[in-house]
Design a protein around this motif. Structure first.
Motif, PDB file in Angstrom:
ATOM      1  N   PRO A 255       0.810  -1.218   0.000  1.00 14.79           N
ATOM      2  CA  PRO A 255       0.000   0.000   0.000  1.00 14.79           C
ATOM      3  C   PRO A 255       0.840   1.264   0.000  1.00 14.79           C
ATOM      4  N   VAL A 256       0.265   2.305  -0.568  1.00 12.91           N
ATOM      5  CA  VAL A 256       0.856   3.648  -0.535  1.00 12.91           C
ATOM      6  C   VAL A 256      -0.249   4.632  -0.162  1.00 12.91           C
ATOM      7  N   PHE A 257       0.148   5.779   0.365  1.00 19.11           N
ATOM      8  CA  PHE A 257      -0.811   6.837   0.649  1.00 19.11           C
ATOM      9  C   PHE A 257      -0.691   7.885  -0.430  1.00 19.11           C
ATOM     10  N   THR A 258      -1.787   8.151  -1.126  1.00 24.77           N
ATOM     11  CA  THR A 258      -1.790   9.085  -2.249  1.00 24.77           C
ATOM     12  C   THR A 258      -2.646  10.302  -1.919  1.00 24.77           C
ATOM     13  N   PHE A 259      -2.286  11.440  -2.502  1.00 23.18           N
ATOM     14  CA  PHE A 259      -3.045  12.668  -2.270  1.00 23.18           C
ATOM     15  C   PHE A 259      -2.639  13.717  -3.292  1.00 23.18           C
ATOM     16  N   GLY A 260      -3.496  14.723  -3.463  1.00 21.77           N
ATOM     17  CA  GLY A 260      -3.173  15.850  -4.321  1.00 21.77           C
ATOM     18  C   GLY A 260      -2.642  17.008  -3.506  1.00 21.77           C
ATOM     19  N   THR A 261      -2.002  17.944  -4.174  1.00 28.37           N
ATOM     20  CA  THR A 261      -1.462  19.098  -3.456  1.00 28.37           C
ATOM     21  C   THR A 261      -2.573  19.935  -2.834  1.00 28.37           C
ATOM     22  N   ASP A 262      -3.797  19.802  -3.348  1.00 32.44           N
ATOM     23  CA  ASP A 262      -4.934  20.521  -2.774  1.00 32.44           C
ATOM     24  C   ASP A 262      -5.606  19.727  -1.659  1.00 32.44           C
ATOM     25  N   ALA A 263      -4.966  18.645  -1.223  1.00 34.83           N
ATOM     26  CA  ALA A 263      -5.468  17.772  -0.156  1.00 34.83           C
ATOM     27  C   ALA A 263      -6.727  17.007  -0.569  1.00 34.83           C
ATOM     28  N   GLN A 264      -6.973  16.897  -1.861  1.00 31.31           N
ATOM     29  CA  GLN A 264      -8.094  16.103  -2.348  1.00 31.31           C
ATOM     30  C   GLN A 264      -7.581  14.799  -2.963  1.00 31.31           C
ATOM     31  N   HIS A 265      -8.526  13.927  -3.308  1.00 28.76           N
ATOM     32  CA  HIS A 265      -8.218  12.654  -3.981  1.00 28.76           C
ATOM     33  C   HIS A 265      -7.240  11.812  -3.154  1.00 28.76           C
ATOM     34  N   ALA A 266      -7.403  11.832  -1.842  1.00 29.51           N
ATOM     35  CA  ALA A 266      -6.508  11.078  -0.969  1.00 29.51           C
ATOM     36  C   ALA A 266      -7.043   9.675  -0.743  1.00 29.51           C
ATOM     37  N   GLY A 267      -6.150   8.755  -0.481  1.00 24.64           N
ATOM     38  CA  GLY A 267      -6.562   7.397  -0.185  1.00 24.64           C
ATOM     39  C   GLY A 267      -5.390   6.459  -0.082  1.00 24.64           C
ATOM     40  N   VAL A 268      -5.706   5.226   0.232  1.00 29.21           N
ATOM     41  CA  VAL A 268      -4.718   4.156   0.292  1.00 29.21           C
ATOM     42  C   VAL A 268      -4.887   3.299  -0.955  1.00 29.21           C
ATOM     43  N   GLU A 269      -3.819   3.181  -1.720  1.00 29.51           N
ATOM     44  CA  GLU A 269      -3.863   2.430  -2.977  1.00 29.51           C
ATOM     45  C   GLU A 269      -2.758   1.383  -2.987  1.00 29.51           C
ATOM     46  N   ARG A 270      -2.920   0.423  -3.859  1.00 28.12           N
ATOM     47  CA  ARG A 270      -1.888  -0.596  -4.081  1.00 28.12           C
ATOM     48  C   ARG A 270      -1.536  -0.620  -5.562  1.00 28.12           C
ATOM     49  N   TYR A 271      -0.269  -0.455  -5.858  1.00 31.27           N
ATOM     50  CA  TYR A 271       0.188  -0.423  -7.240  1.00 31.27           C
ATOM     51  C   TYR A 271       1.287  -1.460  -7.470  1.00 31.27           C
ATOM     52  N   SER A 272       1.383  -1.876  -8.705  1.00 27.10           N
ATOM     53  CA  SER A 272       2.544  -2.603  -9.205  1.00 27.10           C
ATOM     54  C   SER A 272       3.117  -1.794 -10.358  1.00 27.10           C
ATOM     55  N   TRP A 273       4.393  -1.992 -10.613  1.00 31.73           N
ATOM     56  CA  TRP A 273       5.095  -1.181 -11.609  1.00 31.73           C
ATOM     57  C   TRP A 273       5.879  -2.067 -12.556  1.00 31.73           C
ATOM     58  N   THR A 274       5.875  -1.695 -13.836  1.00 31.29           N
ATOM     59  CA  THR A 274       6.761  -2.304 -14.827  1.00 31.29           C
ATOM     60  C   THR A 274       7.357  -1.181 -15.660  1.00 31.29           C
ATOM     61  N   GLY A 275       8.569  -1.387 -16.128  1.00 31.05           N
ATOM     62  CA  GLY A 275       9.226  -0.385 -16.947  1.00 31.05           C
ATOM     63  C   GLY A 275      10.025  -1.035 -18.060  1.00 31.05           C
ATOM     64  N   GLN A 276      10.393  -0.231 -19.050  1.00 33.47           N
ATOM     65  CA  GLN A 276      11.207  -0.767 -20.131  1.00 33.47           C
ATOM     66  C   GLN A 276      12.059   0.318 -20.771  1.00 33.47           C
ATOM     67  N   VAL A 277      13.112  -0.117 -21.423  1.00 33.98           N
ATOM     68  CA  VAL A 277      13.964   0.726 -22.255  1.00 33.98           C
ATOM     69  C   VAL A 277      13.844   0.195 -23.674  1.00 33.98           C
ATOM     70  N   ARG A 278      13.471   1.063 -24.594  1.00 30.69           N
ATOM     71  CA  ARG A 278      13.245   0.614 -25.969  1.00 30.69           C
ATOM     72  C   ARG A 278      14.156   1.372 -26.922  1.00 30.69           C
TER      73      ARG A 278
END
Length: 530
Positions: A255-278
């Motif tokens: 989990p991560v804690f996410t939020f906007g600079t205006d203190a809106q759209h806050a919550g606890v989310e779970r993400y996975s990440w993938t990346g590539q070099v092409r």
């Protein structure tokens, strides 16, 4: 300096209704105080307005408990040479080994007792008996316990002095001190930001970060690398997004804690990440962003990481064959070592190939480093003048593509979901098979905690709870979930705690960090700007 309203309102002491360590009835009993200790404990709440839309609530609950005292716990220091002061002791074993140790101590003239250690069930961990600990003595005076400790060590045993109020018993009377920042987006006109300081690879205290931004208030944020053997001290040990830029990859699934600079759209989310070099039709998988190649703190990386690709807290997984992308946010110089580094200009064209890797990045430049077998793969596509496209993608808990949050700091475990305690220690890597002592020291026992959450009205809540002291007991992880729930958090996550737990108001430290050296430099902080 920002204008402060400084409105004070002190609530009268309120009686607490009963609450277990797990706090299953906390939501129903929210109006009666924190779910800590037995009924009838004194509790006071002081509310202060720091700026429009921002309040600080200080809650003091309970009183010194004469049943608690200092005892000598026979233990093996956690981690051997681990420099992390929060490394929990290895103090829990099976009954047979505990009984044998107690018998050996008795043979040396000590009166030892064996105690069963239990922990409540949570969302994804059955709890129950963790094991058995061995202790000697119980004194109101720490100096007396220290004298006994000296004798135990002189007899050849490894031991430490601990306060029994830190064990997490629901019968303890306290005291507890909770400090809560509440940011109401309907009234808030400042900025709420995640801040890692001048660069990612170095640590700063929350006070320094707050003063540098003239912040009204702030708390420490996510877990980070502390030991140089685990990477660059200060590097977030998990996802970090700042001003819409993803600067540290996810500990996949945590989990991560996410939020906007205006203190809106806050919550606890779970993400996975993938990346590539092409490069043209050739695509290479990225392993990470802005971290030392080969070292994955808290794990949760790619399938070839060892010992696991799943989250495993306070563990550094390894992978000798990696591709890691860097931005100028990392630091003055990228990590040096064997391998290849392709330096890219603003258009993604290769301006330099370094071998070995490491060095300063020109203004606006990025780079990609390759180690082990990935060094040859990178070298094959990174001819000077070639154009490389570096990209990364987040997916949410359901596997759907997700946008990079404006702000996000890492954490774990999750504490509250949909307005109910929901502790995910197993999924988030706090349960180590074959090592019950880690869970005992890190989750079951009381420690200082930092908690981030959002209530049903969209208000962001940032709480710190002091611990490791006689007058500040701290919280276990199940207690943290019960407290977050009782404060009205609809969703909540545990941030970095222990000696990292810090709250700053007007540039001044207002809590009591547990490290003997004082306020600990951390990886990042959440700051309330005027």
């Amino acid at each position: 300096m920002p204008v402060r309203a400084r409105n004070f309102a002190v609530m009268a002491a309120i009686a607490l209704v009963a609450g277990t360590v797990a706090g299953p009835t906390a939501a129903a009993e929210r109006d009666h105080g924190l779910p800590l200790g037995p009924r009838g404990l004194p509790e006071t709440r002081t509310v202060e307005t720091l700026q429009p839309g921002v309040t600080l609530t200080t809650i003091v609950r309970g009183e010194s408990d004469p049943a608690d005292g200092w005892t000598v716990e026979i233990a093996v220091p956690g981690g051997g040479n681990d420099p992390d002061p929060d490394a929990p002791p290895t103090a829990v074993g099976d009954r047979a080994h505990a009984d044998a140790l107690a018998e050996t101590l008795s043979g040396k003239g000590f009166t030892a007792r064996v105690e069963e250690v239990t922990t409540p069930a949570v969302a994804d961990f059955a709890g129950g008996t963790l094991g058995f600990r061995v202790r000697i003595g119980l004194d109101a005076d720490k100096a007396t316990a220290n004298t006994l400790l000296t004798q135990v060590r002189a007899a050849g045993f490894t031991a430490s002095v601990v306060f029994t109020g830190w064990d997490g018993a629901s019968t303890d009377r306290g005291p507890w001190r909770v400090q809560l920042l509440t940011i109401d987006p309907k009234k808030f006109r400042g900025d709420l930001v995640g801040d890692f300081g001048p660069d990612i690879e170095r640590r700063e205290t929350t006070s320094v970060l707050a003063r540098a931004r003239n912040a009204t208030a702030g708390v420490n944020a996510g877990f980070f690398v502390l030991d140089p053997a685990a990477g660059a001290p200060g590097d977030p040990a998990g996802l970090g997004a700042y001003n819409g830029k993803l600067l540290s990859e996810a500990t996949n699934g945590r989990p991560v804690f996410t939020f906007g600079t205006d203190a809106q759209h806050a919550g606890v989310e779970r993400y996975s990440w993938t990346g590539q070099v092409r490069a043209g039709r050739t695509a290479l998988a990225l392993d990470g962003i802005n971290r030392v190649p080969g070292l994955i703190r808290n794990c949760g990386g790619t399938h070839d990481d060892l010992p696991t690709s799943h989250p495993l807290h306070d563990t550094t997984c390894k992978d000798p064959d990696e591709l890691v992308a860097f931005t100028a946010d990392y630091g003055a110089s990228t990590p040096a070592g064997p391998g290849v580094e392709a330096v890219l200009d603003r258009q993604g064209r290769v301006t330099e190939v370094r071998e070995p890797r490491g060095g300063a990045l020109p203004a606006g430049a990025r780079s990609v480093q390759g180690t082990g077998t990935e060094a040859a793969a990178l070298r094959a596509i990174a001819e000077p003048g070639a154009r490389l496209t570096v990209s990364g993608h987040l997916t949410d808990e359901r596997g759907r593509p997700a946008r990079t949050p404006q702000m996000a700091v890492n954490g774990g475990p999750e504490l509250v979901r949909d307005g109910r305690p929901h502790v995910t220690v197993q999924a988030d890597g706090m349960v180590r098979p074959g090592d019950p002592s880690f869970y005992y020291g890190w989750a079951a026992k009381r420690n200082p905690r930092t908690i981030a959450g959002v209530d049903a009205h969209g208000r962001i809540m940032l709480a710190t709870v002091d611990g490791r002291a006689v007058d500040n007991l701290g919280l276990s992880i199940p207690e943290s979930a019960a407290v977050a729930d009782s404060l009205g958090m609809k969703s909540a996550v545990n941030l970095d705690g222990g000696g990292s737990t810090t709250m700053v108001v007007d540039g001044k430290l207002i809590n009591q960090p547990s490290d003997a050296a004082g306020e600990r430099p951390v990886g990042d902080a959440i700051l309330v700007l005027p």
